[in-house]
Write a protein that holds these residues in place. Structure first.
Motif, PDB file in Angstrom:
ATOM      1  N   TYR A 108      -6.800  -5.048   1.875  1.00 59.62           N
ATOM      2  CA  TYR A 108      -6.407  -3.916   2.726  1.00 59.62           C
ATOM      3  C   TYR A 108      -6.421  -2.635   1.898  1.00 59.62           C
ATOM      4  O   TYR A 108      -5.951  -2.631   0.751  1.00 59.62           O
ATOM      5  CB  TYR A 108      -4.995  -4.205   3.253  1.00 59.62           C
ATOM      6  N   ASP A 109      -6.955  -1.565   2.486  1.00 60.51           N
ATOM      7  CA  ASP A 109      -6.989  -0.289   1.750  1.00 60.51           C
ATOM      8  C   ASP A 109      -6.237   0.833   2.459  1.00 60.51           C
ATOM      9  O   ASP A 109      -6.467   2.015   2.169  1.00 60.51           O
ATOM     10  CB  ASP A 109      -8.433   0.133   1.462  1.00 60.51           C
ATOM     11  N   GLY A 110      -5.370   0.471   3.393  1.00 57.26           N
ATOM     12  CA  GLY A 110      -4.643   1.503   4.129  1.00 57.26           C
ATOM     13  C   GLY A 110      -5.220   1.711   5.513  1.00 57.26           C
ATOM     14  O   GLY A 110      -4.538   2.201   6.408  1.00 57.26           O
ATOM     15  N   SER A 111      -6.494   1.339   5.703  1.00 57.69           N
ATOM     16  CA  SER A 111      -7.065   1.405   7.055  1.00 57.69           C
ATOM     17  C   SER A 111      -7.932   0.184   7.343  1.00 57.69           C
ATOM     18  O   SER A 111      -7.813  -0.421   8.400  1.00 57.69           O
ATOM     19  CB  SER A 111      -7.863   2.704   7.232  1.00 57.69           C
ATOM     20  N   ARG A 112      -8.784  -0.197   6.400  1.00 60.65           N
ATOM     21  CA  ARG A 112      -9.680  -1.339   6.658  1.00 60.65           C
ATOM     22  C   ARG A 112      -9.070  -2.647   6.151  1.00 60.65           C
ATOM     23  O   ARG A 112      -8.325  -2.658   5.177  1.00 60.65           O
ATOM     24  CB  ARG A 112     -11.018  -1.131   5.940  1.00 60.65           C
ATOM     25  N   THR A 113      -9.407  -3.758   6.838  1.00 58.04           N
ATOM     26  CA  THR A 113      -9.034  -5.078   6.322  1.00 58.04           C
ATOM     27  C   THR A 113     -10.294  -5.908   6.143  1.00 58.04           C
ATOM     28  O   THR A 113     -11.262  -5.763   6.895  1.00 58.04           O
ATOM     29  CB  THR A 113      -8.078  -5.829   7.279  1.00 58.04           C
ATOM     30  N   PHE A 114     -10.287  -6.754   5.136  1.00 53.12           N
ATOM     31  CA  PHE A 114     -11.385  -7.678   4.847  1.00 53.12           C
ATOM     32  C   PHE A 114     -10.750  -9.047   4.619  1.00 53.12           C
ATOM     33  O   PHE A 114      -9.702  -9.123   3.963  1.00 53.12           O
ATOM     34  CB  PHE A 114     -12.132  -7.293   3.562  1.00 53.12           C
ATOM     35  N   GLU A 115     -11.376 -10.103   5.118  1.00 51.86           N
ATOM     36  CA  GLU A 115     -10.848 -11.452   4.891  1.00 51.86           C
ATOM     37  C   GLU A 115     -11.806 -12.248   4.026  1.00 51.86           C
ATOM     38  O   GLU A 115     -13.028 -12.149   4.180  1.00 51.86           O
ATOM     39  CB  GLU A 115     -10.632 -12.173   6.222  1.00 51.86           C
ATOM     40  N   PHE A 116     -11.240 -13.038   3.142  1.00 54.66           N
ATOM     41  CA  PHE A 116     -12.026 -13.909   2.267  1.00 54.66           C
ATOM     42  C   PHE A 116     -11.467 -15.320   2.418  1.00 54.66           C
ATOM     43  O   PHE A 116     -10.290 -15.547   2.132  1.00 54.66           O
ATOM     44  CB  PHE A 116     -11.915 -13.458   0.804  1.00 54.66           C
ATOM     45  N   THR A 117     -12.301 -16.235   2.873  1.00 57.43           N
ATOM     46  CA  THR A 117     -11.821 -17.593   3.142  1.00 57.43           C
ATOM     47  C   THR A 117     -12.589 -18.597   2.285  1.00 57.43           C
ATOM     48  O   THR A 117     -13.802 -18.491   2.135  1.00 57.43           O
ATOM     49  CB  THR A 117     -12.002 -17.928   4.636  1.00 57.43           C
ATOM     50  N   ALA A 118     -11.849 -19.551   1.721  1.00 55.84           N
ATOM     51  CA  ALA A 118     -12.484 -20.637   0.958  1.00 55.84           C
ATOM     52  C   ALA A 118     -11.775 -21.934   1.325  1.00 55.84           C
ATOM     53  O   ALA A 118     -10.563 -21.921   1.600  1.00 55.84           O
ATOM     54  CB  ALA A 118     -12.366 -20.369  -0.540  1.00 55.84           C
ATOM     55  N   HIS A 146       0.847  -1.199   0.000  1.00 53.16           N
ATOM     56  CA  HIS A 146       0.000   0.000   0.000  1.00 53.16           C
ATOM     57  C   HIS A 146       0.880   1.246   0.000  1.00 53.16           C
ATOM     58  O   HIS A 146       0.606   2.221  -0.713  1.00 53.16           O
ATOM     59  CB  HIS A 146      -0.941  -0.028   1.207  1.00 53.16           C
ATOM     60  N   ALA A 147       1.973   1.196   0.759  1.00 55.52           N
ATOM     61  CA  ALA A 147       2.885   2.348   0.835  1.00 55.52           C
ATOM     62  C   ALA A 147       3.565   2.621  -0.514  1.00 55.52           C
ATOM     63  O   ALA A 147       3.985   3.742  -0.790  1.00 55.52           O
ATOM     64  CB  ALA A 147       3.932   2.112   1.920  1.00 55.52           C
ATOM     65  N   LEU A 148       3.650   1.594  -1.369  1.00 56.33           N
ATOM     66  CA  LEU A 148       4.223   1.807  -2.711  1.00 56.33           C
ATOM     67  C   LEU A 148       3.242   2.545  -3.626  1.00 56.33           C
ATOM     68  O   LEU A 148       3.602   2.951  -4.730  1.00 56.33           O
ATOM     69  CB  LEU A 148       4.599   0.466  -3.364  1.00 56.33           C
TER      70      LEU A 148
END
Ligand code: PLP
Length: 272
Positions: free
Chosen positions: A190-200, A166-168
């Motif tokens: 990740y968008d710099g503040s929020r995280t989302f998880e996707f599991t399969a 993200h920093a890049l």
């Protein structure tokens, strides 16, 4: 019939038909968008591995992009194998100049066999020229290590890798969990503040050639259809999960993920 949404892949050709441009165009069809391609390089490849590749001149890659953007229009684009620093510079220039967005960057460096798909001089250009233009970058754990130096041992490392990418300059980062051990594959967005998880659940198959390309292309198609990034990732994961379930053996090596699950029986009287 009304024109469907449009998507462009900027990537390499896989002569074996399982990954690269070929996987992207099948995915675009499966996801209901009109697929277009700017070919960067032609790989000599079968189920056993990549024995070589031939690059196009960088200006030929840029001209393909310009040709479709200025006439047809590009709803969303993705990059795959970009082969060299010179091609990356030409792609970055065209993407900026023509305002190609949203852009999904699959930071392809090597095939599943470990064969290189990138010249060594191109890693830095990927970091400095391409990733800053990404709406979303979709590395696996090996690509995170290559691009940031972070070793993926646990969840904290995954977040740190995502933060460094993200920093890049990538707006969103999806670190794919498919190459980490465990019964489930969890991806972190990740968008710099929020995280989302996707599991399969992990599928018991080695025939996953083209899975990374297929995921990035399905996300790109979902963006072209107007979804936001988290929803596009959810839809892309759902598409690639079915493609992995539908994978098949081919040749004597690694077979590809399957796209047939999206195709109605044809001819109509047949069953598959
Ligand atoms: N060949 C080309 C042209 C690709 O773009 C890719 C992946 O992006 C591959 C091969 C490797 O595919 P896999 O890692 O699924 O074997």
């Amino acid at each position: 019939m009304a024109a469907p949404p449009t998507a462009l892949t900027i990537a390499g050709s896989d002569s074996g038909g399982g990954a690269g441009i070929q996987a992207d165009l099948k995915t675009f069809l499966g996801c209901g968008v009109h697929g277009m391609s700017a070919i960067t390089a032609v790989t000599v490849q079968n189920s056993i591995g990549v024995s070589g590749f031939y690059e196009l001149p960088p200006h030929a890659v840029a001209e393909q992009i310009e040709s479709v953007v200025t006439d047809i229009g590009v709803g969303a684009a993705k990059t795959g194998m970009l082969a060299s620093a010179a091609i990356m510079e030409a792609v970055a220039d065209a993407v900026r100049r023509l305002g190609v967005t949203p852009l999904v960057v699959d930071p392809v460096a090597a095939s599943q066999h470990g064969d290189p798909l990138l010249r060594p001089d191109a890693i830095d250009a990927l970091r400095t020229q391409i990733i800053p233009l990404a709406t979303l970058v979709t590395p696996n754990v090996g690509e995170v290590r290559l691009l940031t130096g972070v070793e993926m041992r646990g969840p904290q490392d995954v977040l740190e890798g995502a933060q460094r990418l993200h920093a890049l300059g990538a707006a969103w980062v999806l670190v794919k969990g498919g190459h980490r051990p465990g019964p489930e594959a969890t991806d972190l967005l990740y968008d710099g503040s929020r995280t989302f998880e996707f599991t399969a659940p992990r599928q018991a198959t080695e025939h996953t050639h083209g899975s990374g390309d297929t995921l990035a292309a399905a996300i790109c198609a979902a963006l072209a259809r107007g979804n936001d990034v988290p929803e596009a990732v959810r839809l892309g994961k759902a598409y690639v999960t079915q493609a992995v379930i539908s994978s098949y053996p081919l040749g004597s090596g690694l077979g590809p993920v399957g796209h047939f699950w999206r195709i109605r029986a044809w001819p109509p009287e047949s069953k598959s």
